[in-house]
Design a protein around this motif. Structure first.
Motif, PDB file in Angstrom:
ATOM      1  N   UNK A  48       0.499  -1.834  -0.308  1.00 29.84           N
ATOM      2  CA  UNK A  48      -0.148  -0.221  -0.421  1.00 29.84           C
ATOM      3  C   UNK A  48       0.650   1.597   0.061  1.00 29.84           C
ATOM      4  N   UNK A  49       0.188   2.126  -0.748  1.00 30.90           N
ATOM      5  CA  UNK A  49       1.593   3.058  -0.760  1.00 30.90           C
ATOM      6  C   UNK A  49       0.669   4.471  -1.471  1.00 30.90           C
ATOM      7  N   UNK A  50       1.203   5.488  -1.243  1.00 32.39           N
ATOM      8  CA  UNK A  50       0.340   7.042  -1.516  1.00 32.39           C
ATOM      9  C   UNK A  50       1.253   7.733  -2.385  1.00 32.39           C
ATOM     10  N   UNK A  51       0.210   8.016  -2.939  1.00 27.21           N
ATOM     11  CA  UNK A  51       0.106   8.754  -4.986  1.00 27.21           C
ATOM     12  C   UNK A  51       1.266   9.987  -4.567  1.00 27.21           C
ATOM     13  N   UNK A  52       0.617  10.964  -3.980  1.00 26.97           N
ATOM     14  CA  UNK A  52       2.129  12.206  -3.574  1.00 26.97           C
ATOM     15  C   UNK A  52       3.454  11.546  -3.264  1.00 26.97           C
ATOM     16  N   UNK A  53       3.823  10.409  -2.115  1.00 23.22           N
ATOM     17  CA  UNK A  53       4.892  10.404  -1.999  1.00 23.22           C
ATOM     18  C   UNK A  53       5.444   9.855  -3.249  1.00 23.22           C
ATOM     19  N   UNK A  54       5.067   8.882  -3.865  1.00 17.22           N
ATOM     20  CA  UNK A  54       5.584   8.102  -5.000  1.00 17.22           C
ATOM     21  C   UNK A  54       5.967   8.904  -6.003  1.00 17.22           C
ATOM     22  N   UNK A  55       5.109  10.377  -6.180  1.00 16.79           N
ATOM     23  CA  UNK A  55       5.001  11.117  -7.594  1.00 16.79           C
ATOM     24  C   UNK A  55       6.303  11.620  -7.546  1.00 16.79           C
ATOM     25  N   UNK A  56       6.363  12.066  -5.943  1.00 15.44           N
ATOM     26  CA  UNK A  56       7.954  13.010  -5.892  1.00 15.44           C
ATOM     27  C   UNK A  56       8.923  12.307  -5.661  1.00 15.44           C
ATOM     28  N   UNK A  57       9.428  10.931  -5.211  1.00 19.68           N
ATOM     29  CA  UNK A  57       9.690   9.465  -5.567  1.00 19.68           C
ATOM     30  C   UNK A  57      10.185  10.070  -7.143  1.00 19.68           C
ATOM     31  N   UNK A  58       8.914   9.450  -7.904  1.00 22.37           N
ATOM     32  CA  UNK A  58       9.307   8.496  -9.709  1.00 22.37           C
ATOM     33  C   UNK A  58       9.256  10.742 -10.451  1.00 22.37           C
ATOM     34  N   UNK A  59       8.612  11.205  -9.898  1.00 25.10           N
ATOM     35  CA  UNK A  59       8.938  12.906 -11.182  1.00 25.10           C
ATOM     36  C   UNK A  59       9.974  13.942 -10.937  1.00 25.10           C
ATOM     37  N   UNK A  60      10.256  13.285  -9.632  1.00 24.03           N
ATOM     38  CA  UNK A  60      11.224  14.423  -8.124  1.00 24.03           C
ATOM     39  C   UNK A  60      12.686  13.852  -9.499  1.00 24.03           C
ATOM     40  N   UNK A  61      13.359  12.954  -9.317  1.00 22.39           N
ATOM     41  CA  UNK A  61      14.302  12.288 -10.527  1.00 22.39           C
ATOM     42  C   UNK A  61      14.565  12.920 -11.710  1.00 22.39           C
ATOM     43  N   UNK A  62      13.802  12.218 -12.235  1.00 29.12           N
ATOM     44  CA  UNK A  62      12.407  13.222 -13.917  1.00 29.12           C
ATOM     45  C   UNK A  62      13.147  15.088 -13.982  1.00 29.12           C
ATOM     46  N   UNK A  63      11.844  15.570 -12.994  1.00 25.89           N
ATOM     47  CA  UNK A  63      12.319  17.167 -13.566  1.00 25.89           C
ATOM     48  C   UNK A  63      13.891  17.097 -13.183  1.00 25.89           C
ATOM     49  N   UNK A  64      14.703  16.955 -12.466  1.00 28.87           N
ATOM     50  CA  UNK A  64      15.493  16.738 -11.701  1.00 28.87           C
ATOM     51  C   UNK A  64      16.870  16.581 -13.102  1.00 28.87           C
ATOM     52  N   UNK A  65      16.673  15.470 -13.775  1.00 31.78           N
ATOM     53  CA  UNK A  65      16.897  15.229 -14.931  1.00 31.78           C
ATOM     54  C   UNK A  65      17.158  16.067 -16.382  1.00 31.78           C
ATOM     55  N   UNK A  66      15.842  16.381 -16.079  1.00 32.82           N
ATOM     56  CA  UNK A  66      15.345  17.663 -17.422  1.00 32.82           C
ATOM     57  C   UNK A  66      16.280  18.964 -17.716  1.00 32.82           C
ATOM     58  N   UNK A  67      16.211  18.806 -15.980  1.00 36.37           N
ATOM     59  CA  UNK A  67      16.225  20.897 -15.786  1.00 36.37           C
ATOM     60  C   UNK A  67      18.071  20.526 -16.396  1.00 36.37           C
ATOM     61  N   UNK A  68      19.145  19.298 -16.060  1.00 40.66           N
ATOM     62  CA  UNK A  68      20.016  19.773 -16.958  1.00 40.66           C
ATOM     63  C   UNK A  68      20.248  19.621 -18.407  1.00 40.66           C
ATOM     64  N   UNK A  69      18.756  19.023 -18.453  1.00 43.84           N
ATOM     65  CA  UNK A  69      19.330  19.151 -20.602  1.00 43.84           C
ATOM     66  C   UNK A  69      20.852  18.409 -21.251  1.00 43.84           C
ATOM     67  N   UNK A  70      21.497  17.502 -20.493  1.00 42.38           N
ATOM     68  CA  UNK A  70      21.921  17.776 -20.925  1.00 42.38           C
ATOM     69  C   UNK A  70      22.159  15.750 -22.313  1.00 42.38           C
ATOM     70  N   UNK A  71      21.032  15.189 -22.016  1.00 38.65           N
ATOM     71  CA  UNK A  71      20.384  14.476 -22.945  1.00 38.65           C
ATOM     72  C   UNK A  71      19.664  14.428 -23.220  1.00 38.65           C
ATOM     73  N   UNK A  72      18.786  13.658 -23.805  1.00 40.96           N
ATOM     74  CA  UNK A  72      17.410  13.210 -23.986  1.00 40.96           C
ATOM     75  C   UNK A  72      17.318  12.614 -22.954  1.00 40.96           C
ATOM     76  N   UNK A  73      15.808  12.138 -22.269  1.00 43.76           N
ATOM     77  CA  UNK A  73      15.716  11.104 -21.600  1.00 43.76           C
ATOM     78  C   UNK A  73      15.076  10.079 -22.139  1.00 43.76           C
ATOM     79  N   UNK A  74      15.327   8.943 -21.468  1.00 45.67           N
ATOM     80  CA  UNK A  74      14.569   7.410 -22.282  1.00 45.67           C
ATOM     81  C   UNK A  74      13.868   6.545 -21.734  1.00 45.67           C
ATOM     82  N   UNK A  75      13.403   5.594 -22.161  1.00 47.08           N
ATOM     83  CA  UNK A  75      12.660   4.978 -21.876  1.00 47.08           C
ATOM     84  C   UNK A  75      13.498   3.675 -20.650  1.00 47.08           C
TER      85      UNK A  75
END
Lengths: 199, 199
Positions: free
Chosen positions: A152-179
């Motif tokens: 059992x998990x809470x969406x806001x926490x999971x969202x933070x753990x998933x989307x936070x790193x992606x946002x971090x990655x995208x801000x760097x703009x060093x290369x495209x984010x892949x599957x």
């Protein structure tokens, strides 16, 4: 791009068509000029409608921004249910990264990082967008819990753990984010979520 | 706050004192007015030095920004080594959250989310700041690997998995980020990093 004169004028078009045209033009302006650049006059010109039409549709600018951003968020980041939660979260994260890397996605992020003295209304609006997505995510996570793919998990926490790193990655703009990048994050987070639930 | 007239003038002060005063004033301006607000004239006035002194110290504005931001980053986020990597990463994340929530931390983030057409030099500078910290983190992670507290891991990935969620959290500004929040993230990530390394 729309509103550059390539579309025929449709002064008699129905309300829905006008709204579509306005929304598309608003997203274009947002992408090109950021939040502050989205003004009624230019919007009316690009959508080839009178200013009165824009004011009737959105009596104030906050309503306009909220509508346009919600439209962007909904169009760009769906959460599927194929029965495999790792797969679905991976697809979701990848779509989120692609949306975040667009000029409009960056405009949404700019709203969130504004200094608080520059307009808390806009900041709240950015959060509302994120929260709307959180409800969808919770439903998908609950189904994964029923299928014993997740504790059992809470969406806001999971969202933070998933989307936070992606946002971090995208801000760097060093290369495209892949599957593959998305899958690595999802697998780590899913394994981590199980940490207190092993026999 | 400095440079509000409460300090005595020290026209004969040594170079180091002037640099200290200039750096402090620059951080204040950055916090109050963001990156675009940091201009030589106001900086000289607040630090109570002549404009020529500021230009001598930083012949161009990029150098000024780089120095000031590096000073901020180094002062705010140290990585300790107590022998317990979960503890040390938790402390590190908490300090990062506190630094990110300050006006200056927000200014650094604003640099990163600028649209690329607004100045890639500044964006690269923001990334340099992050990378400088990554070197310290890699050394700490390597010692944890030697102590068998972690599998072999790469600092940029770990940093993204830890700092990304924190940045996400801080942007919401819904409540302060606590040590408990930091620990939950660190424990999840450390458990997740071990996922492919269990016997």
């Amino acid at each position: 791009m729309t509103g550059d004169g390539s579309r025929a004028r449709r002064p008699g078009g129905r309300t829905r068509q006008v709204t579509e045209r306005l929304s598309a033009a608003a997203l274009d302006i947002l992408a090109e000029k950021g939040v502050d650049g989205l003004q009624y006059e230019e919007l009316a010109a690009r959508a080839q409608v009178g200013r009165a039409t824009v004011y009737r549709r959105w009596p104030n600018r906050d309503d306009l921004l909220r509508d346009v951003l919600a439209r962007f968020a909904e169009a760009s980041v769906p959460i599927a249910d194929t029965g495999d939660v790792v797969h679905d979260l991976t697809t979701f994260l990848h779509a989120f990264a692609e949306a975040s890397a667009t000029p409009t996605g960056r405009a949404v992020l700019q709203i969130l990082v504004r200094r608080s003295d520059e307009g808390d209304g806009l900041h709240r609006m950015g959060l509302e967008l994120l929260d709307r997505r959180t409800d969808d995510l919770q439903r998908r996570l609950d189904r994964a819990t029923e299928a014993e793919q997740l504790p059992p998990v809470k969406a806001p926490f999971v969202n933070m753990m998933l989307a936070g790193p992606v946002q971090w990655f995208v801000l760097r703009r060093s290369r495209p984010f892949t599957l593959t990048d998305a899958r690595e994050i999802v697998e780590l987070v899913v394994a981590g979520l199980w940490r207190d639930h092993r026999d």
